[in-house]
Design a protein around this motif. Structure first.
Motif, PDB file in Angstrom:
ATOM      1  N   GLY A   1       0.800  -1.212   0.000  1.00  0.00           N
ATOM      2  CA  GLY A   1       0.000   0.000   0.000  1.00  0.00           C
ATOM      3  C   GLY A   1       0.834   1.263   0.000  1.00  0.00           C
TER       4      GLY A   1
ATOM      5  N   GLN B   1      -3.815   3.616   1.814  1.00  0.00           N
ATOM      6  CA  GLN B   1      -4.459   2.884   0.719  1.00  0.00           C
ATOM      7  C   GLN B   1      -3.789   1.526   0.579  1.00  0.00           C
ATOM      8  OE1 GLN B   1      -3.829   4.295  -3.283  1.00  0.00           O
ATOM      9  NE2 GLN B   1      -5.665   3.289  -4.065  1.00  0.00           N
TER      10      GLN B   1
ATOM     11  N   PHE C   1      -3.480  -2.030  -1.634  1.00  0.00           N
ATOM     12  CA  PHE C   1      -3.643  -2.387  -3.034  1.00  0.00           C
ATOM     13  C   PHE C   1      -4.436  -3.676  -3.272  1.00  0.00           C
ATOM     14  CE2 PHE C   1       0.673  -0.146  -3.395  1.00  0.00           C
ATOM     15  CZ  PHE C   1       0.067   1.084  -3.599  1.00  0.00           C
TER      16      PHE C   1
ATOM     17  N   ASN D   1      -7.295  -4.877  -2.132  1.00  0.00           N
ATOM     18  CA  ASN D   1      -8.731  -4.667  -2.352  1.00  0.00           C
ATOM     19  C   ASN D   1      -9.096  -3.198  -2.507  1.00  0.00           C
ATOM     20  OD1 ASN D   1      -9.417  -7.514  -1.943  1.00  0.00           O
ATOM     21  ND2 ASN D   1      -8.875  -7.143   0.200  1.00  0.00           N
ATOM     22  N   ASN D   2      -8.043  -2.370  -2.706  1.00  0.00           N
ATOM     23  CA  ASN D   2      -8.216  -0.917  -2.797  1.00  0.00           C
ATOM     24  C   ASN D   2      -8.966  -0.362  -1.587  1.00  0.00           C
ATOM     25  OD1 ASN D   2      -7.757   1.572  -4.067  1.00  0.00           O
ATOM     26  ND2 ASN D   2      -9.804   1.577  -4.973  1.00  0.00           N
ATOM     27  N   GLU D   3      -8.630  -0.868  -0.426  1.00  0.00           N
ATOM     28  CA  GLU D   3      -9.252  -0.401   0.819  1.00  0.00           C
ATOM     29  C   GLU D   3      -8.569   0.876   1.296  1.00  0.00           C
ATOM     30  OE1 GLU D   3     -10.838  -4.398   2.977  1.00  0.00           O
ATOM     31  OE2 GLU D   3      -8.673  -4.168   2.863  1.00  0.00           O
TER      32      GLU D   3
ATOM     33  N   ASN E   1      -2.127   9.712  -5.579  1.00  0.00           N
ATOM     34  CA  ASN E   1      -2.001   9.213  -6.945  1.00  0.00           C
ATOM     35  C   ASN E   1      -1.067  10.095  -7.776  1.00  0.00           C
ATOM     36  OD1 ASN E   1      -3.618   6.878  -6.926  1.00  0.00           O
ATOM     37  ND2 ASN E   1      -5.494   8.082  -7.096  1.00  0.00           N
TER      38      ASN E   1
ATOM     39  N   THR F   1      -0.202  -5.444  -9.180  1.00  0.00           N
ATOM     40  CA  THR F   1      -1.580  -5.744  -9.596  1.00  0.00           C
ATOM     41  C   THR F   1      -1.786  -7.219  -9.932  1.00  0.00           C
ATOM     42  OG1 THR F   1      -1.016  -5.178 -11.882  1.00  0.00           O
ATOM     43  CG2 THR F   1      -1.953  -3.423 -10.519  1.00  0.00           C
TER      44      THR F   1
END
Length: 463
Positions: free
Chosen positions: A382, A394, A396, A398-400, A432, A444
């Motif tokens: 993250g 953040q 990665f 589960n994009n929590e 980002n 990913t």
């Protein structure tokens, strides 16, 4: 990458620089920062002579990446050192994605802090843990005592005969912290007539915990002790503190008034050894307990004694700060920190965000004490942004998203992302943009061995 030799300040005005980096010392592990158990009178003295930061941060939550950031002046995505050894830590069945591959050696092409200082006329020496390659002398240090790729001194390694490279055994039973300090003091004496840079990254207080029987007995019997482990740890802290006192005494004896001293830790403390309340978690975590660390800076005649700053700083800031002090110009060198020289002179600086990127896994130390998001890992892949009182995590897999207000919730107990969705979106946009700017790799690829229902044997009894 050239340095403008004409821009250097006069040699007599260049401060000597001593950077003391204690390994794994937690934010709450000195009297200066609130401990009522550990004894640190010399660190107290250092704070009385200078400036204490209450919002100081390491640039990473464990050893190698934090040191790489300090020495290179660059954040983790630029040098690729995210952790120690491999990035696929923990049980493969509990990792949902394939982490980014880790780099373990700081590339020689990187112009280091020591190389910059050498070009500015400094004699440079490192005494202790290097952890970025086999020999710090390939990265700008004239002298290297005890530094190699070792991350700790090994079993029984705090007492001679030593298990580390680039050090010669003297007296059997000699303490490693004592020895490294004496080597640093000898270096200071030998170079007192010219500007010097002493990098003193003690192996202490990293595991394996080890101290003298006398110190262990002292702290075992002291009120507030909770375990043998804590008593040994306290003995190690006292040894570090006593040696810092020896350095301060030597600087005074040699009348080296123009000496800038930095005291800090490379990352947060191990929570299972020393509780970091009110901070959550500890080493290896990107909650505050893993990245918030002590910083004390003393510089006679420049830094006002017995002062405190709430301005956030990070160890990425020291490379540009030393360049600023020396008026060094290196236009091709990319740096991710800023000069904090104005703060040292009692001024304020423009607000900025701090960023962290950790695209890998780091397995749990102790599921009961880690205070992580789950029992398997101290942290999962993250990124983090700290922006004023706000902090966003953040993850990665589960994009929590987790959002905290550190002013009202320093312990990061209450995720308020649903209460402040606009603030979360604002911070995520900044995060980002930073990742794009720095070309931070985001994992990913799914891990085909991942099993959502798998629980390692050592955790089954708790489920």
């Amino acid at each position: 990458m050239s340095v403008n030799a004409q821009s250097f300040v006069d040699s007599k005005k260049k401060p000597n620089i001593i950077y003391i980096n204690v390994d794994d010392l937690g934010w709450m592990d000195t009297e200066t920062y609130g401990s009522t158990f550990f004894e640190t009178p010399n660190i107290n003295k250092l704070a009385e002579s200078g400036l204490k930061f209450t919002n100081g941060y390491a640039s990473a939550a464990n050893c190698a990446p934090s040191r790489a950031c300090l020495i290179s002046g660059q954040n983790t995505p630029r040098h690729g050192i995210y952790t120690v050894s491999n990035s696929d830590r923990g049980n493969t069945k509990t990792r949902k994605i394939i982490p980014i591959k880790n780099t373990v050696v700081l590339a020689d092409k990187n112009v280091t802090l020591a190389e910059m200082l050498k070009r500015a006329g400094y004699t440079t020496g490192t005494f202790g843990k290097w952890h970025l390659g086999e020999d710090a002398k390939t990265q700008g240090f004239d002298v290297n005592v005890g530094g190699s790729h070792n991350g700790n001194p090994g079993k029984n390694g705090y007492f001679s005969p030593y298990n580390i490279k680039n050090i010669i055994d003297h007296k059997k039973g000699e303490n490693l912290t004592d020895r490294l300090t004496q080597e640093a003091i000898s270096f200071i004496k030998d170079n007192k007539e010219k500007p010097f840079f002493v990098y003193l990254p003690f192996y202490a207080v990293h595991t394996p915990l080890s101290t003298t029987s006398a110190l262990e007995k002292k702290y075992s019997e002291k009120e507030g002790n909770s375990s043998k482990k804590k008593a040994i740890y306290a003995g190690m802290i006292e040894t570090v503190d006593r040696n810092i006192g020896l350095i301060l005494d030597e600087i005074k004896a040699l009348n080296l008034k123009n000496t800038l001293i930095v005291f800090t830790s490379d990352n947060g403390g191990i929570r299972a050894i020393s509780n970091q309340d009110p901070l959550r978690a500890g080493k290896g975590s990107y909650y505050e307990g893993g990245i918030r660390v002590p910083y004390i800076i003393s510089w006679d005649g420049v830094v006002k004694p017995n002062t405190v700053s709430k301005i956030p700083i990070t160890n990425l800031d020291f490379y540009p700060t030393f360049m600023d002090i020396l008026n060094v110009n290196m236009p091709k060198k990319v740096l991710d920190g800023i000069s904090i020289l104005p703060i040292l002179k009692g001024k304020i600086i423009k607000d900025r965000s701090l960023y962290y990127h950790f695209p890998i896994y780091l397995q749990a130390y102790n599921a009961k004490t880690d205070q992580a998001r789950d029992p398997f890992f101290r942290t999962r892949p993250g990124s983090v942004i700290i922006d004023g009182d706000w902090k966003l995590h953040q993850y990665f897999e589960n994009n929590e998203i987790e959002l905290y207000n550190l002013k009202s919730d320093l312990g990061e107990k209450n995720n308020i992302v649903e209460v402040y969705p606009k603030k979360a979106s604002e911070l995520l946009e900044k995060l980002n943009a930073w990742r794009t700017e720095i070309n931070a790799p985001i994992p990913t690829e799914l891990n085909p061995k991942y099993d959502a229902d798998f629980v390692p044997n050592k955790f089954k009894k708790n489920h």
